[in-house]
Design a protein around this motif. Structure first.
Motif, PDB file in Angstrom:
ATOM      1  N   VAL A  10     -11.133 -17.176  20.928  1.00  0.00           N
ATOM      2  CA  VAL A  10      -9.918 -16.466  20.503  1.00  0.00           C
ATOM      3  C   VAL A  10     -10.085 -15.958  19.069  1.00  0.00           C
ATOM      4  O   VAL A  10      -9.769 -14.803  18.763  1.00  0.00           O
ATOM      5  CB  VAL A  10      -8.655 -17.355  20.615  1.00  0.00           C
TER       6      VAL A  10
ATOM      7  N   CYS B  49      -3.843  -9.101  19.271  1.00  0.00           N
ATOM      8  CA  CYS B  49      -4.095 -10.198  20.203  1.00  0.00           C
ATOM      9  C   CYS B  49      -5.244  -9.840  21.135  1.00  0.00           C
ATOM     10  O   CYS B  49      -5.209  -8.781  21.780  1.00  0.00           O
ATOM     11  CB  CYS B  49      -2.827 -10.461  21.023  1.00  0.00           C
ATOM     12  N   PRO B  50      -6.236 -10.718  21.240  1.00  0.00           N
ATOM     13  CA  PRO B  50      -7.356 -10.412  22.121  1.00  0.00           C
ATOM     14  C   PRO B  50      -7.022 -10.598  23.608  1.00  0.00           C
ATOM     15  O   PRO B  50      -7.817 -10.243  24.466  1.00  0.00           O
ATOM     16  CB  PRO B  50      -8.452 -11.402  21.675  1.00  0.00           C
TER      17      PRO B  50
ATOM     18  N   ARG C 145      -4.138  -9.480  25.106  1.00  0.00           N
ATOM     19  CA  ARG C 145      -3.115  -8.550  25.574  1.00  0.00           C
ATOM     20  C   ARG C 145      -3.678  -7.141  25.515  1.00  0.00           C
ATOM     21  O   ARG C 145      -4.565  -6.854  24.715  1.00  0.00           O
ATOM     22  CB  ARG C 145      -1.854  -8.631  24.690  1.00  0.00           C
TER      23      ARG C 145
ATOM     24  N   ILE D 259       1.984  -6.947  19.043  1.00  0.00           N
ATOM     25  CA  ILE D 259       0.899  -7.847  19.475  1.00  0.00           C
ATOM     26  C   ILE D 259      -0.118  -8.109  18.363  1.00  0.00           C
ATOM     27  O   ILE D 259      -1.243  -8.506  18.626  1.00  0.00           O
ATOM     28  CB  ILE D 259       0.215  -7.351  20.771  1.00  0.00           C
TER      29      ILE D 259
ATOM     30  N   CYS E  62      -1.334 -10.598  15.777  1.00  0.00           N
ATOM     31  CA  CYS E  62      -1.208 -12.059  15.702  1.00  0.00           C
ATOM     32  C   CYS E  62      -0.651 -12.478  14.342  1.00  0.00           C
ATOM     33  O   CYS E  62      -1.162 -12.024  13.317  1.00  0.00           O
ATOM     34  CB  CYS E  62      -2.576 -12.704  15.927  1.00  0.00           C
TER      35      CYS E  62
ATOM     36  N   CYS F  93       1.857 -12.766  17.372  1.00  0.00           N
ATOM     37  CA  CYS F  93       2.601 -11.749  18.127  1.00  0.00           C
ATOM     38  C   CYS F  93       4.090 -12.090  18.225  1.00  0.00           C
ATOM     39  O   CYS F  93       4.511 -13.207  17.939  1.00  0.00           O
ATOM     40  CB  CYS F  93       2.006 -11.621  19.527  1.00  0.00           C
TER      41      CYS F  93
ATOM     42  N   HIS G 116       4.931 -15.301  20.681  1.00  0.00           N
ATOM     43  CA  HIS G 116       4.306 -16.629  20.668  1.00  0.00           C
ATOM     44  C   HIS G 116       5.286 -17.790  20.561  1.00  0.00           C
ATOM     45  O   HIS G 116       5.093 -18.808  21.200  1.00  0.00           O
ATOM     46  CB  HIS G 116       3.218 -16.712  19.590  1.00  0.00           C
TER      47      HIS G 116
ATOM     48  N   GLU H 114       6.766 -18.455  23.912  1.00  0.00           N
ATOM     49  CA  GLU H 114       5.742 -18.983  24.826  1.00  0.00           C
ATOM     50  C   GLU H 114       5.428 -20.449  24.517  1.00  0.00           C
ATOM     51  O   GLU H 114       5.299 -21.275  25.431  1.00  0.00           O
ATOM     52  CB  GLU H 114       4.460 -18.149  24.716  1.00  0.00           C
TER      53      GLU H 114
ATOM     54  N   CYS I 283       0.657 -20.595  23.205  1.00  0.00           N
ATOM     55  CA  CYS I 283       0.804 -19.136  23.278  1.00  0.00           C
ATOM     56  C   CYS I 283      -0.114 -18.592  24.370  1.00  0.00           C
ATOM     57  O   CYS I 283      -0.986 -19.294  24.868  1.00  0.00           O
ATOM     58  CB  CYS I 283       0.524 -18.493  21.914  1.00  0.00           C
ATOM     59  N   HIS I 284       0.106 -17.346  24.709  1.00  0.00           N
ATOM     60  CA  HIS I 284      -0.608 -16.708  25.826  1.00  0.00           C
ATOM     61  C   HIS I 284      -2.134 -16.836  25.717  1.00  0.00           C
ATOM     62  O   HIS I 284      -2.826 -17.022  26.703  1.00  0.00           O
ATOM     63  CB  HIS I 284      -0.191 -15.233  25.864  1.00  0.00           C
ATOM     64  N   CYS I 285      -2.637 -16.752  24.498  1.00  0.00           N
ATOM     65  CA  CYS I 285      -4.089 -16.827  24.268  1.00  0.00           C
ATOM     66  C   CYS I 285      -4.619 -18.250  24.194  1.00  0.00           C
ATOM     67  O   CYS I 285      -5.814 -18.440  24.022  1.00  0.00           O
ATOM     68  CB  CYS I 285      -4.427 -16.193  22.929  1.00  0.00           C
TER      69      CYS I 285
ATOM     70  N   LEU J 256      -4.116 -20.195  21.662  1.00  0.00           N
ATOM     71  CA  LEU J 256      -4.537 -20.460  20.285  1.00  0.00           C
ATOM     72  C   LEU J 256      -3.658 -21.559  19.682  1.00  0.00           C
ATOM     73  O   LEU J 256      -4.171 -22.566  19.199  1.00  0.00           O
ATOM     74  CB  LEU J 256      -4.440 -19.177  19.444  1.00  0.00           C
ATOM     75  N   PHE J 257      -2.341 -21.335  19.719  1.00  0.00           N
ATOM     76  CA  PHE J 257      -1.398 -22.310  19.138  1.00  0.00           C
ATOM     77  C   PHE J 257      -0.816 -23.196  20.239  1.00  0.00           C
ATOM     78  O   PHE J 257      -0.387 -22.694  21.275  1.00  0.00           O
ATOM     79  CB  PHE J 257      -0.266 -21.580  18.416  1.00  0.00           C
TER      80      PHE J 257
HETATM   81  S1  SF4 Z   1      -0.022 -15.908  18.778  1.00  0.00           S
HETATM   82 FE1  SF4 Z   1      -1.439 -16.300  20.488  1.00  0.00          FE
HETATM   83  S2  SF4 Z   1      -0.813 -14.887  22.079  1.00  0.00           S
HETATM   84 FE2  SF4 Z   1       0.110 -14.196  20.161  1.00  0.00          FE
HETATM   85  S3  SF4 Z   1      -1.321 -12.738  19.282  1.00  0.00           S
HETATM   86 FE3  SF4 Z   1      -1.845 -14.686  18.421  1.00  0.00          FE
HETATM   87  S4  SF4 Z   1      -3.391 -15.496  19.765  1.00  0.00           S
HETATM   88 FE4  SF4 Z   1      -2.410 -13.860  20.890  1.00  0.00          FE
END
Ligand code: SF4
Length: 90
Positions: free
Chosen positions: A33, A49-50, A52, A64, A66, A68, A71, A74, A81-83, A85-86
């Motif tokens: 990520v 965001c990688p 999306r 989007i 980061c 985003c 997050h 989510e 979060c979608h990726c 990461l968090f």
């Molecule tokens: S918070 Fe998570 S989902 Fe949002 S942009 Fe960053 S890495 Fe992507």
């Protein structure tokens, strides 16, 4: 590249800490990520965001960058979060 990677990782660690979250404990996923964020910063000029799809419309795509727009919702609903990461602590 290495410097930007370290900078983004350090930012993400600090941001997670400030919000009571943690970064993905899996170092392979975390690195993927972070590298995706670095790639977008270098190629597109922002930390998009990688995980999306960009619309190509700069105003819409600010959603989007980061961290985003999505997050916090989510993390509250899915625990991350979608990726991935968090992550929420709990
Ligand atoms: S918070 Fe998570 S989902 Fe949002 S942009 Fe960053 S890495 Fe992507």
């Amino acid at each position: 590249m290495q410097k930007m990677r370290a900078e983004i990782l350090s930012w993400a660690q600090q941001y997670a800490e400030e919000n009571g979250w943690v970064l993905n404990p899996d170092p392979v996923v975390l690195d993927a990520v972070i590298r995706g964020l670095v790639r977008n910063q270098m190629k597109k000029g922002e930390r998009y965001c990688p995980c999306r799809i960009m619309t190509g419309e700069p105003e819409a795509d600010t959603a989007i960058i980061c961290p985003c727009r999505y997050h916090t919702d989510e993390i509250a609903s899915d625990g991350h979060c979608h990726c991935n990461l968090f992550f929420d602590h709990s």
